[in-house]
Design a protein around this motif. Structure first.
Motif, PDB file in Angstrom:
ATOM      1  N   VAL A 135      58.852   7.279  58.183  1.00  0.00           N
ATOM      2  CA  VAL A 135      58.881   6.792  56.802  1.00  0.00           C
ATOM      3  C   VAL A 135      57.455   6.536  56.314  1.00  0.00           C
ATOM      4  CG1 VAL A 135      59.743   5.022  55.231  1.00  0.00           C
ATOM      5  CG2 VAL A 135      61.153   5.764  57.173  1.00  0.00           C
ATOM      6  N   VAL A 136      57.081   7.266  55.265  1.00  0.00           N
ATOM      7  CA  VAL A 136      55.749   7.124  54.659  1.00  0.00           C
ATOM      8  C   VAL A 136      55.928   6.693  53.209  1.00  0.00           C
ATOM      9  CG1 VAL A 136      53.569   8.258  54.116  1.00  0.00           C
ATOM     10  CG2 VAL A 136      54.883   8.994  56.121  1.00  0.00           C
ATOM     11  N   VAL A 137      55.328   5.576  52.835  1.00  0.00           N
ATOM     12  CA  VAL A 137      55.443   5.112  51.447  1.00  0.00           C
ATOM     13  C   VAL A 137      54.068   4.999  50.813  1.00  0.00           C
ATOM     14  CG1 VAL A 137      57.604   3.885  51.886  1.00  0.00           C
ATOM     15  CG2 VAL A 137      55.441   2.623  51.975  1.00  0.00           C
ATOM     16  N   ARG A 148      59.250  -1.836  55.452  1.00  0.00           N
ATOM     17  CA  ARG A 148      60.259  -0.910  55.998  1.00  0.00           C
ATOM     18  C   ARG A 148      59.627   0.394  56.480  1.00  0.00           C
ATOM     19  NH1 ARG A 148      62.871   2.110  58.137  1.00  0.00           N
ATOM     20  NH2 ARG A 148      65.115   2.563  58.072  1.00  0.00           N
ATOM     21  N   ALA A 149      58.383   0.631  56.131  1.00  0.00           N
ATOM     22  CA  ALA A 149      57.741   1.921  56.391  1.00  0.00           C
ATOM     23  C   ALA A 149      57.025   1.969  57.734  1.00  0.00           C
ATOM     24  CB  ALA A 149      56.749   2.228  55.272  1.00  0.00           C
ATOM     25  N   ASP A 150      56.789   3.209  58.183  1.00  0.00           N
ATOM     26  CA  ASP A 150      55.948   3.447  59.358  1.00  0.00           C
ATOM     27  C   ASP A 150      54.484   3.610  58.945  1.00  0.00           C
ATOM     28  OD1 ASP A 150      58.126   3.736  61.387  1.00  0.00           O
ATOM     29  OD2 ASP A 150      58.683   5.433  60.126  1.00  0.00           O
ATOM     30  N   LEU A 159      47.421  13.343  51.978  1.00  0.00           N
ATOM     31  CA  LEU A 159      47.429  14.694  52.552  1.00  0.00           C
ATOM     32  C   LEU A 159      47.022  14.668  54.023  1.00  0.00           C
ATOM     33  CD1 LEU A 159      45.862  16.795  49.651  1.00  0.00           C
ATOM     34  CD2 LEU A 159      48.134  17.125  50.626  1.00  0.00           C
ATOM     35  N   ASP A 160      46.008  13.892  54.346  1.00  0.00           N
ATOM     36  CA  ASP A 160      45.539  13.819  55.734  1.00  0.00           C
ATOM     37  C   ASP A 160      46.596  13.200  56.640  1.00  0.00           C
ATOM     38  OD1 ASP A 160      42.586  14.644  55.502  1.00  0.00           O
ATOM     39  OD2 ASP A 160      42.773  13.113  53.960  1.00  0.00           O
ATOM     40  N   VAL A 161      47.240  12.143  56.159  1.00  0.00           N
ATOM     41  CA  VAL A 161      48.254  11.475  56.970  1.00  0.00           C
ATOM     42  C   VAL A 161      49.469  12.382  57.175  1.00  0.00           C
ATOM     43  CG1 VAL A 161      49.896   9.559  57.037  1.00  0.00           C
ATOM     44  CG2 VAL A 161      47.520   9.143  56.373  1.00  0.00           C
ATOM     45  N   ILE A 162      49.931  13.018  56.105  1.00  0.00           N
ATOM     46  CA  ILE A 162      51.094  13.896  56.226  1.00  0.00           C
ATOM     47  C   ILE A 162      50.786  15.078  57.142  1.00  0.00           C
ATOM     48  CG2 ILE A 162      52.678  15.423  54.997  1.00  0.00           C
ATOM     49  CD1 ILE A 162      53.202  12.430  54.557  1.00  0.00           C
ATOM     50  N   LYS A 331      51.519  -3.936  59.311  1.00  0.00           N
ATOM     51  CA  LYS A 331      51.477  -2.924  60.377  1.00  0.00           C
ATOM     52  C   LYS A 331      51.215  -1.521  59.830  1.00  0.00           C
ATOM     53  CE  LYS A 331      54.454  -5.614  63.485  1.00  0.00           C
ATOM     54  NZ  LYS A 331      55.777  -5.678  64.165  1.00  0.00           N
ATOM     55  N   PRO A 332      52.002  -1.027  58.846  1.00  0.00           N
ATOM     56  CA  PRO A 332      51.709   0.308  58.319  1.00  0.00           C
ATOM     57  C   PRO A 332      50.406   0.373  57.523  1.00  0.00           C
ATOM     58  CG  PRO A 332      53.492  -0.703  57.069  1.00  0.00           C
ATOM     59  CD  PRO A 332      53.253  -1.570  58.268  1.00  0.00           C
TER      60      PRO A 332
END
Length: 351
Positions: A135-137, A148-150, A159-162, A331-332
């Motif tokens: 989960v990316v928000v 709730r996200a990672d 773009l770099d994270v995805i 955390k995220p």
């Protein structure tokens, strides 16, 4: 890419602040400057707030930036109190990163269609239906959705994270902006499920009207924020986050730019490029509606009167985030900051 069903959402717009006379503006500014010193407070303002608010932040030793940079500036500043001129998720992010400080907002009613369109219960239920997805928000979300996200990302590092997550062979849930998610998906080819959200400002930009305007200014470069529809992004000479668009306006040789993002950004663009001309991308005519007219109605709530009121009495202006929720949301956020540091990517620029 398998986006959920797209249903256009309507949001109740806040009333516009009452216009002040020039004399009243000066009086408010002087009182705010005195109160900032008295309260050991610093004003941080988003690029999309009105120019007079951005100028006041700079004049008083604060900053004008994207939401994450606003929070990081406040974290590093020695002020006891941060007054965040922006929308509510920005105040929450500042509080999460700086829990020991008092965080105030001119109004806690200033929200965001991306936040409103991604309620945590519905989003969590959607995530629960796809437990094998990361989960990316986007940063433009509530503290509860971040928790709730990672991963939490800004538009400049998304773009770099995805790419990183995709290289690990993982499937991705992206929320909440479907336009930004679609843009990232097109660039990366990642396996992404998109939440159905949109920024009401960027969603209104019209490709047909933009083409017509380009015909009037054939030598103008088109700058587009990726929260805009794909048909608008496809016309861009440069696509990027708020900070990236300001940089593009400075580094590109063109002397005229058509800008498809909130017109509040013109303050910094013109400040950095006094000899260049900036034109709003169309939000009216040829299928566009001009509901927002290229300026977020919630950002417009950050007026001088509201800032003074927050500094005079914090009641109803202070941002609180539940300690356990803040710990989970951190955390995220930390994961993104660590990723950026490791990759030596300068994290700047959300909505």
């Amino acid at each position: 890419m398998n986006p959920i069903e797209i249903v256009q959402q309507e949001y109740p717009f806040p009333a516009k602040p009452i216009a002040l006379t020039d004399v009243e503006k000066q009086e408010y500014k002087q009182r705010i400057k005195s109160l900032l010193k008295e309260k050991n407070a610093v004003l941080v303002a988003h690029y999309y707030t009105d120019p007079e608010i951005q100028a006041l932040a700079e004049e008083t030793g604060g900053c004008v930036a994207d939401s994450l940079e606003m929070a990081r500036f406040g974290n590093q500043h020695d002020a006891d109190t941060l007054i965040v001129a922006g929308v509510k998720f920005m105040g929450e992010t500042a509080k999460i990163l700086t829990p020991q400080k008092t965080v105030l907002m001119p109004t806690l009613e200033a929200t965001c269609s991306l936040d409103l369109g991604c309620p945590v219960d519905a989003f969590s239920a959607f995530c629960d239906q796809h437990p094998d997805h990361t989960v990316v928000v986007y940063a433009n979300t509530s503290a509860a959705v971040k928790a709730r996200a990672d991963w939490v990302v800004t538009s400049s590092i998304a773009l770099d994270v995805i790419d990183h997550i995709d290289a690990e062979g993982k499937k991705i849930i992206w929320g909440p902006d479907r336009h930004l998610g679609g843009y990232i998906n097109k660039q990366t080819g990642a396996d992404m499920l998109l939440w159905n959200g949109e920024c009401i400002v960027h969603d209104e930009f019209s490709a047909k009207a933009l083409k017509d305007l380009k015909n009037v200014y054939p030598n103008a470069a088109i700058l587009v924020h990726p929260e805009s529809p794909a048909s608008v992004v496809d016309l861009a000479d440069a696509v990027g986050s708020t900070s990236q668009l300001i940089s593009a306006a400075t580094t590109m040789d063109n002397d005229t730019f058509i800008v498809a993002t909130d017109r509040g950004i013109f303050y910094k663009m013109q400040q950095a490029n006094p000899g260049k001309t900036f034109i709003e991308a169309p939000t009216a005519g040829n299928g566009a509606t001009c509901k927002s007219c290229a300026h977020c109605p919630w950002m417009a709530m950050n007026g001088l009167k509201a800032i003074e009121e927050a500094l005079m009495d914090a009641t109803g202006h202070e941002v609180f985030v539940d300690e356990a929720l803040a710990e989970q949301a951190m955390k995220p956020l930390t994961k993104m900051l660590n990723f950026a540091a490791d990759a030596k990517v300068k994290v700047k620029g959300n909505a």
